[in-house]
Write an enzyme that holds these catalytic residues in place. Structure first.
Site, PDB file in Angstrom:
ATOM      1  N   GLU A  80      61.338  66.577  19.147  1.00  0.00           N
ATOM      2  CA  GLU A  80      60.033  66.780  18.777  1.00  0.00           C
ATOM      3  C   GLU A  80      60.458  65.946  17.064  1.00  0.00           C
ATOM      4  OE1 GLU A  80      58.269  67.349  20.711  1.00  0.00           O
ATOM      5  OE2 GLU A  80      58.885  68.412  21.864  1.00  0.00           O
ATOM      6  N   CYS A 146      55.647  77.038  19.624  1.00  0.00           N
ATOM      7  CA  CYS A 146      56.649  76.484  18.787  1.00  0.00           C
ATOM      8  C   CYS A 146      56.075  75.053  17.558  1.00  0.00           C
ATOM      9  CB  CYS A 146      57.165  75.457  19.551  1.00  0.00           C
ATOM     10  SG  CYS A 146      58.809  76.510  20.942  1.00  0.00           S
ATOM     11  N   HIS A 170      63.353  71.081  21.258  1.00  0.00           N
ATOM     12  CA  HIS A 170      63.458  72.104  22.548  1.00  0.00           C
ATOM     13  C   HIS A 170      64.357  72.324  23.226  1.00  0.00           C
ATOM     14  CE1 HIS A 170      58.931  72.221  21.624  1.00  0.00           C
ATOM     15  NE2 HIS A 170      58.666  73.651  22.268  1.00  0.00           N
TER      16      HIS A 170
END
Length: 222
Positions: A80, A146, A170
């Site tokens: 991410e 998250c 992730h």
């Protein structure tokens, strides 16, 4: 010896076994590029997850923080790049592990709209692919715990000017979770493959002071 803190979550919502927990436990104690990996499993609850991770940072004093979470439906480990100051699990029809449902509330009222991860993300994706682990970049961390924890820790590090680089990975479903009737057809990844990918990503984060600039093909497109 430098330290790397890796965090994971336990079971939550419809996931009885979280790949983030098993992958974090699998790399716990490894020495990667001269750094010792220390894993902590933190609560899957808004704000509690941040408090637990802040406490772990204060205890371990890591140079690198890699946070792990599940993103069911994705076929790759996704690195991410952005965390946003927005919580909305009501849209998913789920609550956090404390039973809390948020619908549009910020993580930090006085915080910026978003933070960039401070890890060398392209280098991490490249390293994972070279290790034989499917990986890609992502610009969509969701609006559940998250994204909340990623944002909260980047905000904490920025506010206190800590010498810590931080990022988020992730992970796909575990095979046994993808085999559940409600998830049939969803992609999955074994714990061994997840651990190999996480280890390759950590090594790249330690050995690359700056990210690489060379573009590479991307399939996720978000």
């Amino acid at each position: 010896m430098p330290k790397v803190l890796v965090t994971g979550f336990g079971p939550y919502a419809d996931t009885p076994t979280n790949p983030a927990q098993l992958a974090a436990e699998a790399v716990d104690g490894r020495v990667i590029a001269g750094a010792t990996v220390v894993a902590r499993i933190v609560p899957g609850a808004y704000f509690e997850s941040i408090a637990a991770t802040v406490a772990a940072v204060e205890e371990i004093q890591p140079e690198l923080l890699i946070m792990l979470g599940e993103f069911g439906g994705r076929a790759m480990i996704t690195v991410e790049r952005l965390a946003q100051n927005l919580n909305d699990c009501a849209r998913y029809g789920v609550a956090d592990t404390a039973g809390k449902v948020l619908s549009g509330e910020p993580t930090a009222v006085d915080g910026p709209v978003a933070y960039w991860a401070t890890t060398p993300n392209r280098a991490m994706v490249t390293a994972m692919r070279r290790a034989g682990v499917p990986a890609d970049l992502s610009d969509a961390a969701g609006t559940f715990v998250c994204n909340h924890l990623m944002y909260g820790m980047l905000h904490h590090i920025a506010r206190h000017d800590l010498p810590i680089r931080a990022g988020w990975l992730h992970l796909p479903y575990l095979p046994e979770v993808a085999a559940l009737d409600r998830n049939l057809g969803a992609p999955s990844m074994s714990v061994d493959t997840l651990a190999a990918g996480v280890s390759a990503g950590i090594e790249a984060a330690i050995t690359n002071d700056a990210d690489i600039s060379e573009p590479f093909p991307s399939r996720l497109q978000i």
